[in-house]
Scaffold this motif. Structure first.
Motif, PDB file in Angstrom:
ATOM      1  N   VAL A 269     -73.220  22.746   0.219  1.00 10.53           N
ATOM      2  CA  VAL A 269     -73.014  22.682   1.736  1.00 10.53           C
ATOM      3  C   VAL A 269     -74.431  22.261   2.241  1.00 10.53           C
ATOM      4  O   VAL A 269     -75.245  22.961   2.028  1.00 10.53           O
ATOM      5  N   SER A 270     -74.713  21.178   2.604  1.00 12.24           N
ATOM      6  CA  SER A 270     -75.776  20.631   3.419  1.00 12.24           C
ATOM      7  C   SER A 270     -75.842  21.210   4.758  1.00 12.24           C
ATOM      8  O   SER A 270     -74.769  21.656   5.122  1.00 12.24           O
ATOM      9  N   PRO A 271     -77.077  21.433   5.382  1.00 13.99           N
ATOM     10  CA  PRO A 271     -77.235  21.801   6.755  1.00 13.99           C
ATOM     11  C   PRO A 271     -76.087  20.975   7.682  1.00 13.99           C
ATOM     12  O   PRO A 271     -75.411  21.543   8.678  1.00 13.99           O
ATOM     13  N   GLU A 272     -76.127  19.744   7.574  1.00 15.30           N
ATOM     14  CA  GLU A 272     -75.217  19.107   8.434  1.00 15.30           C
ATOM     15  C   GLU A 272     -73.632  19.465   8.226  1.00 15.30           C
ATOM     16  O   GLU A 272     -72.764  19.615   9.247  1.00 15.30           O
ATOM     17  N   GLU A 273     -73.280  19.670   7.007  1.00 14.44           N
ATOM     18  CA  GLU A 273     -72.032  19.866   6.775  1.00 14.44           C
ATOM     19  C   GLU A 273     -71.820  21.405   7.326  1.00 14.44           C
ATOM     20  O   GLU A 273     -70.586  21.851   7.651  1.00 14.44           O
ATOM     21  N   ALA A 274     -72.569  22.372   7.209  1.00 14.19           N
ATOM     22  CA  ALA A 274     -72.541  23.737   7.527  1.00 14.19           C
ATOM     23  C   ALA A 274     -72.322  23.753   9.137  1.00 14.19           C
ATOM     24  O   ALA A 274     -71.491  24.440   9.747  1.00 14.19           O
ATOM     25  N   THR A 275     -72.976  22.618   9.939  1.00 17.68           N
ATOM     26  CA  THR A 275     -72.779  22.673  11.299  1.00 17.68           C
ATOM     27  C   THR A 275     -71.503  22.300  11.617  1.00 17.68           C
ATOM     28  O   THR A 275     -70.846  22.760  12.346  1.00 17.68           O
ATOM     29  N   LEU A 276     -70.772  21.199  10.788  1.00 18.90           N
ATOM     30  CA  LEU A 276     -69.440  20.756  11.051  1.00 18.90           C
ATOM     31  C   LEU A 276     -68.495  21.894  10.753  1.00 18.90           C
ATOM     32  O   LEU A 276     -67.410  22.054  11.487  1.00 18.90           O
ATOM     33  N   LEU A 277     -68.732  22.411   9.745  1.00 17.23           N
ATOM     34  CA  LEU A 277     -67.714  23.470   9.188  1.00 17.23           C
ATOM     35  C   LEU A 277     -67.787  24.652  10.245  1.00 17.23           C
ATOM     36  O   LEU A 277     -66.482  25.125  10.736  1.00 17.23           O
ATOM     37  N   SER A 278     -68.917  24.828  10.955  1.00 19.31           N
ATOM     38  CA  SER A 278     -68.942  26.227  11.826  1.00 19.31           C
ATOM     39  C   SER A 278     -68.684  25.884  13.113  1.00 19.31           C
ATOM     40  O   SER A 278     -68.485  26.742  14.028  1.00 19.31           O
ATOM     41  N   GLY A 279     -68.580  24.543  13.638  1.00 14.30           N
ATOM     42  CA  GLY A 279     -68.313  24.160  15.017  1.00 14.30           C
ATOM     43  C   GLY A 279     -66.998  24.375  15.417  1.00 14.30           C
ATOM     44  O   GLY A 279     -66.195  24.880  14.959  1.00 14.30           O
ATOM     45  N   ILE A 280     -66.799  24.423  16.983  1.00 16.20           N
ATOM     46  CA  ILE A 280     -65.676  25.180  17.373  1.00 16.20           C
ATOM     47  C   ILE A 280     -64.462  23.945  17.069  1.00 16.20           C
ATOM     48  O   ILE A 280     -63.446  24.594  17.140  1.00 16.20           O
ATOM     49  N   GLN A 281     -64.802  22.960  16.525  1.00 14.90           N
ATOM     50  CA  GLN A 281     -63.330  22.114  16.202  1.00 14.90           C
ATOM     51  C   GLN A 281     -62.755  22.451  14.899  1.00 14.90           C
ATOM     52  O   GLN A 281     -61.558  22.402  14.715  1.00 14.90           O
ATOM     53  N   ARG A 282     -63.650  23.052  14.079  1.00 17.87           N
ATOM     54  CA  ARG A 282     -63.153  23.416  12.746  1.00 17.87           C
ATOM     55  C   ARG A 282     -62.469  22.432  11.865  1.00 17.87           C
ATOM     56  O   ARG A 282     -61.209  22.686  11.437  1.00 17.87           O
ATOM     57  N   PRO A 283     -63.027  21.251  11.692  1.00 24.16           N
ATOM     58  CA  PRO A 283     -62.372  20.073  10.723  1.00 24.16           C
ATOM     59  C   PRO A 283     -62.229  20.667   9.350  1.00 24.16           C
ATOM     60  O   PRO A 283     -63.198  21.484   8.884  1.00 24.16           O
ATOM     61  N   ILE A 284     -61.585  20.021   8.635  1.00 24.07           N
ATOM     62  CA  ILE A 284     -61.685  19.926   6.997  1.00 24.07           C
ATOM     63  C   ILE A 284     -62.900  18.952   7.001  1.00 24.07           C
ATOM     64  O   ILE A 284     -62.996  17.860   7.057  1.00 24.07           O
ATOM     65  N   VAL A 285     -63.839  19.556   6.015  1.00 22.22           N
ATOM     66  CA  VAL A 285     -64.963  18.967   5.659  1.00 22.22           C
ATOM     67  C   VAL A 285     -65.213  18.584   3.997  1.00 22.22           C
ATOM     68  O   VAL A 285     -64.783  19.494   3.454  1.00 22.22           O
ATOM     69  N   LEU A 286     -65.323  17.108   3.799  1.00 19.81           N
ATOM     70  CA  LEU A 286     -65.436  17.216   2.482  1.00 19.81           C
ATOM     71  C   LEU A 286     -66.768  17.198   1.763  1.00 19.81           C
ATOM     72  O   LEU A 286     -67.716  17.011   2.142  1.00 19.81           O
ATOM     73  N   LEU A 287     -66.611  18.366   0.788  1.00 19.99           N
ATOM     74  CA  LEU A 287     -68.009  18.949   0.143  1.00 19.99           C
ATOM     75  C   LEU A 287     -68.014  18.721  -1.423  1.00 19.99           C
ATOM     76  O   LEU A 287     -66.879  18.872  -2.144  1.00 19.99           O
ATOM     77  N   LYS A 288     -69.124  18.482  -1.961  1.00 15.86           N
ATOM     78  CA  LYS A 288     -69.121  18.181  -3.199  1.00 15.86           C
ATOM     79  C   LYS A 288     -68.912  19.503  -4.070  1.00 15.86           C
ATOM     80  O   LYS A 288     -69.383  20.605  -3.458  1.00 15.86           O
ATOM     81  N   LYS A 289     -68.348  19.594  -5.021  1.00 18.03           N
ATOM     82  CA  LYS A 289     -67.922  20.550  -5.847  1.00 18.03           C
ATOM     83  C   LYS A 289     -68.940  21.167  -6.689  1.00 18.03           C
ATOM     84  O   LYS A 289     -69.966  20.276  -6.911  1.00 18.03           O
ATOM     85  N   ARG A 290     -69.007  22.462  -6.910  1.00 19.39           N
ATOM     86  CA  ARG A 290     -70.147  22.929  -7.730  1.00 19.39           C
ATOM     87  C   ARG A 290     -69.647  22.821  -9.042  1.00 19.39           C
ATOM     88  O   ARG A 290     -68.580  22.715  -9.349  1.00 19.39           O
TER      89      ARG A 290
END
Length: 765
Positions: A269-290
């Motif tokens: 989870v990058s900082p930008e992706e963390a912001t998207l995940l936590s925003g009020i819209q709560r979209p599905i965010v594509l994240l790289k697998k570990r």
């Protein structure tokens, strides 16, 4: 000496209803020692204030800059008004009106204040799964009409208890005029049912649901915009059973985790992706697998990414609190059908998929799938724009007449316009069955009603067999404008970026009806809002079996091999020819030679499919774009060399495919790794289309390039294309507000229709 008292009337338009705007105005006016009234109207919020001129000026400044977080002011007008002698500031009842221009807030995630109450054993809403306030909760999916008042929502069936009514009536309370306000005494409730719809006994249906999920069962859970099908994301057998019953063999499934710490157990989870995940819209965010991820390998097979979201309803939080790493949360439907929203509908449609149902008795008026985004080439990109974002409009550079644009056949959305606002609908889906077509008509009717837009113009795709085209042609009393698919793609990108004039447009996708009857999709256009010319395209090749070639990419592999090498191409030792039955290959070759059901195509999407099949990556697909996606996933990002391709000079320029196919085949013969071949293929496309743009700049003087079409969901291609054009001195426009795929088509259709109708008026047609 007494200061002069004046009065001023303000009208505020935008997202200003159901977001705490009136109590904010009430408190702000009191802070500035003003009196008067504030009320909702069908055009927004009406404010009458009286007081000293300096205090009113300060009030207006704060109104524009300090409004509630969910509010969005589009326009604020003010005029002098008569002093009435008001002695205090009051909130008046909502007023209906003839011009209904207010904007409606999307459904948003539950706020921290409500979560704290729900988790507090001493609070009266402890454990209550419908806790909400003015700053959070359902909006768009429960509203039937405007103004946004409780009686015009699905909450009208629930009469507030004295305690809730007191909160609702108190301007100083966080729940003042929160239309979905409720508590365990007076509000909606959840219940657990078996697959036959029979209610199961028990005091804790959510806790029992968690136990059933842990035991490996499939649950259908009613949410904000529809039902989800839910299993434990770590239970491989449960995921496999869900795929089998849902008829979703390989398409990735979304997962939901309690918080970012849980997400980081299985994804990066990058900082930008963390912001998207936590925003009020709560979209599905594509994240790289570990590496060595702990979730079932069946969730997202042959893919480097998970689609991840955080909880957005109180019910989600209560369910995930039962010690799950993550839950699969996929749409509650059979593949390609609309998501189920009604309890009876869900029992009927999902009874053969789900073992149990966790339902509630608050109606969903309009289904809304989860939005999907990713961070690509330095920006957030929509793959699906739906819950959390709709019905916020795209704001345009110029006003448009009232238009309805009917969208494409796949990933359909519709668009209605009013002045400088373009309202794209939530995701409707592929118009390939009656249920989705019914949802399509319902969505149009609902949007026209809540936006109070009666269109005078209707726009649609040129393709005569699209359901959306048939719908448009069947309407009466509106001017019909038919729009070429790829022109709409480019103008959609121009519209969201507020670009005027002509641009070089790269429109790359799988399928689009060309005016010459061919299947377009690898197009370079010179375009403005009113017209386009085809400046370059991929040289045509046969598409054997027509739509069958989309489902079976090996067909495109055979077509490209025959086109490049002739009959000898079928004797080359290649993975695709070793795998596919030789008899089927010979029959297909005959179909191509005889031109039987083999339309010509310039589609870049089909070229991706063909190369993926030649490389042995994918011979048949389980969902749209699968072969192209897996070809992208295979690429080595460190490789930057490419195959040599010479453009055929002419008007338009022709881009030969044969040199690319020859390069790929020769690399296979030399045992070059697939990862390198895939990267070279990507870089070749970047080099070729950059060369075309450079030539067109010399021809036309244009230096603005718009990129659109589903192929640009490919992050590698998008990133390299943007970088190459930017380095070459071009101004590059890409999609950030609407999807680059066919879900953005309707916006372009609307803008083109307005330009064409305006042009016809100007020349007196």
């Amino acid at each position: 000496m007494t200061s002069e008292i004046i009065a001023r009337r303000l009208n505020v338009n935008g997202i200003v209803q159901g977001v705490g705007f009136r109590p904010f105005v009430f408190q702000l006016a009191r802070n500035h020692k003003l009196t008067g009234t504030v009320s909702n109207t069908a055009s927004g919020v009406d404010i009458h204030v009286e007081g000293c001129p300096a205090d009113i000026d300060s009030f207006m400044e704060d109104l524009a800059t300090r409004h509630p977080p969910l509010a969005h002011i589009v326009e604020m007008t003010h005029l002098p008004s008569a002093v009435t002698g008001a002695v205090e500031m009051t909130i008046a009842a909502s007023r209906a009106g003839s011009a209904r221009a207010t904007l409606i807030s999307p459904d948003v995630s539950v706020c921290r204040d409500c979560l704290n109450e729900m988790m507090d054993p001493k609070d009266r809403r402890f454990g209550y799964p419908f806790t909400n306030c003015t700053n959070c909760g359902p909006r768009y999916t429960i509203i039937d009409d405007i103004p946004y008042d409780r009686l015009k929502t699905s909450m009208r069936h629930f009469v507030m208890c004295d305690h809730c009514q007191s909160e609702y009536d108190n301007p100083r309370d966080r729940r003042f005029h929160a239309q979905p306000n409720a508590c365990p005494v007076c509000g909606p409730h959840v219940s657990l049912h078996d697959a036959g719809g029979r209610k199961l006994p028990g005091e804790d249906p959510i806790g029992r649901t968690a136990e059933l999920i842990k035991a490996g069962h499939i649950l259908a859970v009613k949410g904000l915009g529809g039902f989800h099908l839910v299993v434990d994301a770590e239970n491989d057998e449960a995921v496999a059973r869900l795929r089998e019953r849902k008829h979703r063999e390989e398409k990735p499934l979304a997962v939901m985790a309690l918080d970012l710490d849980h997400v980081r157990r299985f994804a990066r989870v990058s900082p930008e992706e963390a912001t998207l995940l936590s925003g009020i819209q709560r979209p599905i965010v594509l994240l790289k697998k570990r590496e060595h991820a702990i979730l079932s390998g069946r969730i997202s097979p042959r893919n480097h990414y998970y689609g991840v979201m955080l909880p957005y309803t109180p019910l989600h939080y209560l369910l995930l609190a039962h010690d799950f790493t993550a839950l699969v949360m996929t749409s509650g439907n059979l593949s390609e059908e609309p998501i189920a929203i009604g309890n009876g509908e869900a029992f009927g449609r999902l009874g053969r998929i789900a073992d149990f149902f966790l339902v509630h008795n608050r109606d969903i008026y309009l289904r809304s799938d989860d939005s999907i985004v990713r961070v690509s080439s330095g920006s957030t990109r929509f793959i699906r724009r739906s819950r959390g974002y709709v019905p916020i409009p795209v704001f345009l550079k110029r006003p448009l007449p009232r238009i309805i644009a009917c969208g494409a056949e796949l990933k359909n959305t519709v668009c209605l316009t009013r002045d400088r606002q373009a309202f794209l609908s939530q995701h409707i889906g592929d118009l390939e069955n009656l249920a989705t077509e019914d949802f399509y008509g319902m969505t149009i009717d609902h949007l026209k009603r809540i936006l109070d837009i009666k269109p005078a113009i209707i726009a649609c795709d040129l393709h005569p067999d699209y359901a959306s085209t048939r719908y448009a042609r069947g309407q009466r009393g509106m001017t019909l404008v038919e729009v070429q698919h790829h022109h709409a793609h480019i103008v959609s990108c121009m519209a969201e970026n507020k670009v005027d004039g002509r641009v070089i447009g790269l429109a790359f996708d799988g399928t689009g009806y060309g005016p010459d009857g061919a299947v377009w999709g690898g197009e370079v256009l010179i375009a403005d809002a009113g017209d386009f010319t085809r400046a370059a395209y991929l040289r045509y090749v046969a598409m054997p079996g027509s739509s069958a070639a989309i489902r079976e990419p090996w067909r495109m592999a055979v077509a490209y091999l025959l086109d490049t090498f002739g009959e000898s191409g079928l004797d080359i030792d290649l993975p695709v020819l070793r795998t596919i039955d030789p008899q089927k290959v010979r029959i297909l070759a005959g179909i191509i030679r005889k031109k039987i059901n083999s339309p010509l195509t310039s589609s870049l999407g089909r070229l991706f499919d063909g190369v993926a099949a030649i490389l042995g990556i994918r011979f048949a697909v389980a969902y749209e774009g699968q072969a192209a996606m897996e070809l992208e996933m295979a690429a080595d990002e460190s490789v930057t060399d490419a195959y040599a391709v010479a453009i055929d000079i002419g008007d338009p320029y022709l881009i030969p495919v044969a040199p690319i196919i020859k390069g790929v085949v020769e690399d296979i013969r030399q045992h070059v790794p697939v990862a390198i071949i895939s990267a070279r293929f990507h870089q070749t496309l970047v080099n070729v289309f950059t060369d075309v743009c450079v030539r067109l700049r010399a021809d036309t003087g244009l230096d603005q390039v718009a990129l659109s079409g589903g192929v640009f969901q490919n992050s590698m291609l998008l990133g390299r294309m943007v970088n190459s054009l930017d380095t070459g001195g071009f101004t590059v426009h890409t999609h950030k507000s609407v999807p680059t795929n066919d879900a953005g088509i309707s916006l372009g259709q609307a803008v083109i229709a307005a330009a064409k109708v305006d042009e016809e008026k100007n020349i007196g047609i």
